[in-house]
Scaffold this active site. Structure first.
Site, PDB file in Angstrom:
ATOM      1  N   HIS A 111      -1.322   4.731  -9.879  1.00 42.05           N
ATOM      2  CA  HIS A 111      -2.037   5.431  -8.818  1.00 42.05           C
ATOM      3  C   HIS A 111      -1.487   6.850  -8.754  1.00 42.05           C
ATOM      4  CE1 HIS A 111      -4.235   6.053  -5.174  1.00 42.05           C
ATOM      5  NE2 HIS A 111      -3.154   6.274  -4.472  1.00 42.05           N
ATOM      6  N   VAL A 159       0.837  -1.207   0.000  1.00 39.65           N
ATOM      7  CA  VAL A 159       0.000   0.000   0.000  1.00 39.65           C
ATOM      8  C   VAL A 159       0.874   1.260   0.000  1.00 39.65           C
ATOM      9  CG1 VAL A 159      -1.856   1.227   1.242  1.00 39.65           C
ATOM     10  CG2 VAL A 159      -1.805  -1.262   1.289  1.00 39.65           C
TER      11      VAL A 159
HETATM   12  P1  A3D Z   1       1.525   6.308   8.839  1.00 41.03           P
HETATM   13  O1  A3D Z   1       0.406   6.526   9.774  1.00 41.03           O
HETATM   14  O2  A3D Z   1       2.665   7.286   8.808  1.00 41.03           O
HETATM   15  O3  A3D Z   1       2.113   4.838   9.105  1.00 41.03           O
HETATM   16  C1  A3D Z   1       3.311   4.372   8.559  1.00 41.03           C
HETATM   17  C2  A3D Z   1       3.977   3.494   9.607  1.00 41.03           C
HETATM   18  O4  A3D Z   1       5.140   2.901   9.019  1.00 41.03           O
HETATM   19  C3  A3D Z   1       4.462   4.283  10.848  1.00 41.03           C
HETATM   20  O5  A3D Z   1       3.849   3.747  12.017  1.00 41.03           O
HETATM   21  C4  A3D Z   1       5.975   4.073  10.855  1.00 41.03           C
HETATM   22  O6  A3D Z   1       6.515   3.929  12.158  1.00 41.03           O
HETATM   23  C5  A3D Z   1       6.090   2.774  10.074  1.00 41.03           C
HETATM   24  N1  A3D Z   1       7.433   2.543   9.487  1.00 41.03           N
HETATM   25  C6  A3D Z   1       8.306   3.453   8.996  1.00 41.03           C
HETATM   26  N2  A3D Z   1       9.422   2.826   8.591  1.00 41.03           N
HETATM   27  C7  A3D Z   1       9.236   1.500   8.829  1.00 41.03           C
HETATM   28  C8  A3D Z   1      10.033   0.348   8.618  1.00 41.03           C
HETATM   29  N3  A3D Z   1      11.251   0.435   8.084  1.00 41.03           N
HETATM   30  N4  A3D Z   1       9.528  -0.856   8.989  1.00 41.03           N
HETATM   31  C9  A3D Z   1       8.297  -0.953   9.541  1.00 41.03           C
HETATM   32  N5  A3D Z   1       7.499   0.108   9.768  1.00 41.03           N
HETATM   33  C10 A3D Z   1       7.967   1.312   9.415  1.00 41.03           C
HETATM   34  O7  A3D Z   1       1.005   6.238   7.322  1.00 41.03           O
HETATM   35  P2  A3D Z   1      -0.417   5.666   6.805  1.00 41.03           P
HETATM   36  O8  A3D Z   1      -0.718   4.403   7.524  1.00 41.03           O
HETATM   37  O9  A3D Z   1      -1.401   6.766   6.778  1.00 41.03           O
HETATM   38  O10 A3D Z   1      -0.016   5.354   5.287  1.00 41.03           O
HETATM   39  C11 A3D Z   1       0.896   4.326   4.998  1.00 41.03           C
HETATM   40  C12 A3D Z   1       1.338   4.386   3.541  1.00 41.03           C
HETATM   41  O11 A3D Z   1       0.221   4.155   2.685  1.00 41.03           O
HETATM   42  C13 A3D Z   1       1.924   5.736   3.094  1.00 41.03           C
HETATM   43  O12 A3D Z   1       3.040   5.483   2.255  1.00 41.03           O
HETATM   44  C14 A3D Z   1       0.802   6.356   2.293  1.00 41.03           C
HETATM   45  O13 A3D Z   1       1.279   7.279   1.323  1.00 41.03           O
HETATM   46  C15 A3D Z   1       0.226   5.119   1.646  1.00 41.03           C
HETATM   47  N6  A3D Z   1      -1.146   5.263   1.118  1.00 41.03           N
HETATM   48  C16 A3D Z   1      -1.399   4.671  -0.081  1.00 41.03           C
HETATM   49  C17 A3D Z   1      -2.646   4.748  -0.632  1.00 41.03           C
HETATM   50  C18 A3D Z   1      -2.914   4.089  -1.954  1.00 41.03           C
HETATM   51  O14 A3D Z   1      -4.021   4.136  -2.438  1.00 41.03           O
HETATM   52  C19 A3D Z   1      -1.844   3.396  -2.638  1.00 41.03           C
HETATM   53  C20 A3D Z   1      -3.669   5.428   0.032  1.00 41.03           C
HETATM   54  C21 A3D Z   1      -3.390   6.017   1.261  1.00 41.03           C
HETATM   55  C22 A3D Z   1      -2.103   5.923   1.806  1.00 41.03           C
END
Ligand code: A3D
Length: 321
Positions: free
Chosen positions: A176, A119
């Site tokens: 995307h 994701v």
């Molecule tokens: P967020 O709440 O920042 O969570 C990311 C987590 O990853 C944090 O808890 C970090 O501690 C953890 N992290 C960082 N580095 C590492 C590592 N090396 N190993 C393990 N964990 C780690 O972000 P989110 O949950 O809101 O979003 C997560 C990702 O999804 C981001 O890259 C967003 O851009 C992406 N995203 C994609 C879509 C799509 O439709 C593709 C939609 C929404 C978000």
């Protein structure tokens, strides 16, 4: 029969929501993994404490070491950093690419038989990197984007027509990003295609065009409202739909970022296309006919994804070698 094991790499906004949804749907036992200490443990305990009230049985745990994901049937990867002010797209790509290398190695060692759903953004490049870093078969590694983009398109259409979201189907192809390809011809209400609904006077072409544009910018709309962070409920629900199709062998036809080996004239690239997901992972890639305008939009989207993957290859030339 033993419950399935679902490993969630990244216990942030999407990771926590994934854990709750996996529990509510009783998909299996859940392990939340994160590099941040206490977060996966705290979130998993909080959700476990909700289980008696919500009435579901699932074991939930948190981990900071990859051994915690051992033997997982499904791995959903949301680990990474978001883009911060002053950070270029290339900076973000470099950081999240390193995260994909670590995560890929962890999956290869502890969950090599899993079905992996990526994701993390930039999605089409990160799923490519994750597959290369993990070395898992390409039909077992997919990216989530199309289900979310189509869900947004469906919601906007249902709102415009004042009909149930359940009766609206919609298709979005390509990468995307802002140049994703919402397919108007293949979208509609209970089998009535969108162009026919325009002829029937349900809506106007201008309104359809505006909905297509809103769908393309759907991620940004949420970011602008939230100010900190990006969408997480709908992205989590979308990844859970893909995981469910795999675990229950439902063979759903879903738009996912899948590895192409010549389909749509594209090779060695992950791109959003319709696929069948069943117990064998990506069981089929569906090649639909595109008209000249749709093909041109897809080509533009492919060019953007190729550029991102090219950047990954420059930063990590040995990836997957
Ligand atoms: P967020 O709440 O920042 O969570 C990311 C987590 O990853 C944090 O808890 C970090 O501690 C953890 N992290 C960082 N580095 C590492 C590592 N090396 N190993 C393990 N964990 C780690 O972000 P989110 O949950 O809101 O979003 C997560 C990702 O999804 C981001 O890259 C967003 O851009 C992406 N995203 C994609 C879509 C799509 O439709 C593709 C939609 C929404 C978000």
């Amino acid at each position: 029969m033993a419950r399935a094991k679902i490993a969630l790499i990244g216990a942030g906004q999407i990771g926590g929501t994934l854990a709750l949804l996996a529990g509510l749907k009783e998909l299996g036992d859940v392990v939340l993994f994160d590099v941040a200490e206490g977060i996966p443990q705290g979130k998993s305990l909080d959700i476990a404490e909700a289980a008696p009230v919500l009435g579901f049985d699932a074991a939930l745990s948190g981990a900071n070491g990859y051994e915690g994901i051992a033997g997982a049937d499904v791995v959903i990867v949301t680990a990474g950093v978001p883009r911060k002010p002053g950070m270029s797209r290339s900076d973000l790509l470099g950081i999240n690419l390193k995260v994909m290398e670590q995560v890929g190695a962890g999956i290869a060692q502890y969950a090599p038989d899993a079905f992996v759903i990526c994701v993390t953004n930039p999605l089409d490049a990160m799923v490519w990197a994750l597959q290369k870093a993990s070395g898992l078969p390409t039909h077992k590694v997919v990216g989530m984007a199309g289900v979310l983009d189509s869900a947004r398109f469906r919601y906007f259409l249902a709102d415009e027509f004042d009909v149930s979201v359940e009766d609206v189907t919609a298709f979005v192809l390509g990468g995307h990003g802002d140049d994703m390809v919402p397919l108007v011809r293949y979208s509609g209400v209970a089998g009535i295609p969108l162009p026919d609904l325009v002829k029937m006077g349900w809506t106007s072409q201008e309104k359809v065009d505006a909905i297509v544009e809103r769908t393309r910018k759907g991620g940004g709309e949420i970011v602008n409202l939230l100010k900190t962070g990006s969408a997480f409920y709908a992205p989590a629900a979308s990844a859970i739909e893909m995981a469910t199709s795999y675990l229950r062998d439902k063979k759903r036809l879903l738009p996912c970022a899948a590895y192409l080996t010549g389909q749509y004239g594209i090779d060695d690239l992950y791109l959003g296309v319709p696929v069948i997901i069943g117990a064998n992972g990506v069981e089929r890639i569906v090649e639909i006919e595109l008209d000249a305008t749709e093909r041109a939009m897809l080509d533009k989207s492919v060019a953007s994804v190729k550029e991102l993957v090219g950047e990954c290859q420059k930063i990590a030339p040995g990836l997957g070698a």
